[in-house]
Design a protein around this motif. Structure first.
Motif, PDB file in Angstrom:
ATOM      1  N   UNK A  28      93.749  16.466  31.856  1.00 13.20           N
ATOM      2  CA  UNK A  28      94.935  16.101  31.075  1.00 13.20           C
ATOM      3  C   UNK A  28      96.190  16.677  31.716  1.00 13.20           C
ATOM      4  N   UNK A  29      96.103  17.903  32.200  1.00 13.74           N
ATOM      5  CA  UNK A  29      97.249  18.536  32.843  1.00 13.74           C
ATOM      6  C   UNK A  29      97.627  17.792  34.123  1.00 13.74           C
ATOM      7  N   UNK A  30      96.630  17.432  34.920  1.00 12.37           N
ATOM      8  CA  UNK A  30      96.908  16.690  36.152  1.00 12.37           C
ATOM      9  C   UNK A  30      97.559  15.347  35.846  1.00 12.37           C
ATOM     10  N   UNK A  31      97.050  14.659  34.828  1.00  7.66           N
ATOM     11  CA  UNK A  31      97.608  13.367  34.442  1.00  7.66           C
ATOM     12  C   UNK A  31      99.055  13.519  33.992  1.00  7.66           C
ATOM     13  N   UNK A  90     106.105  10.725  38.501  1.00  9.12           N
ATOM     14  CA  UNK A  90     106.440   9.306  38.580  1.00  9.12           C
ATOM     15  C   UNK A  90     107.768   9.032  37.891  1.00  9.12           C
ATOM     16  N   UNK A  91     107.976   9.642  36.714  1.00  6.48           N
ATOM     17  CA  UNK A  91     109.227   9.461  35.983  1.00  6.48           C
ATOM     18  C   UNK A  91     110.407  10.007  36.787  1.00  6.48           C
ATOM     19  N   UNK A  92     110.194  11.126  37.455  1.00  9.67           N
ATOM     20  CA  UNK A  92     111.252  11.714  38.268  1.00  9.67           C
ATOM     21  C   UNK A  92     111.612  10.791  39.435  1.00  9.67           C
ATOM     22  N   UNK A  93     110.603  10.213  40.069  1.00  5.89           N
ATOM     23  CA  UNK A  93     110.858   9.295  41.176  1.00  5.89           C
ATOM     24  C   UNK A  93     111.635   8.063  40.697  1.00  5.89           C
ATOM     25  N   UNK A  94     111.274   7.546  39.531  1.00  8.62           N
ATOM     26  CA  UNK A  94     111.981   6.388  38.987  1.00  8.62           C
ATOM     27  C   UNK A  94     113.434   6.740  38.669  1.00  8.62           C
ATOM     28  N   UNK A  95     113.657   7.925  38.127  1.00  8.67           N
ATOM     29  CA  UNK A  95     115.016   8.354  37.806  1.00  8.67           C
ATOM     30  C   UNK A  95     115.845   8.502  39.081  1.00  8.67           C
TER      31      UNK A  95
END
Length: 63
Positions: free
Chosen positions: A27-30, A37-42
């Protein structure tokens, strides 16, 4: 006189055993993967637009 004279040769660190991951680790890895991924999109969104500041140092009209 060499720099290694009298010294011991450093051994490589032993390889870590691959431990089995439990549900918490998965869960932590996910969660970390989703944050990355969110940071890359931002970053991608921010790079499409221009810089937020356009004027630099603002000067008043007074002399």
């Amino acid at each position: 006189m060499s720099g290694r004279e009298g010294g011991k040769k450093k051994l490589k660190a032993p390889k870590k055993e691959s431990k089995e991951l439990d549900d918490d680790d998965l869960a932590l890895k996910q969660k970390l993967k989703e944050q990355q991924k969110a940071l890359q999109e931002a970053k991608a969104k921010a790079s499409q637009k221009g810089p937020l500041t356009s004027g630099g140092i603002k000067k008043s009209g007074k002399k």
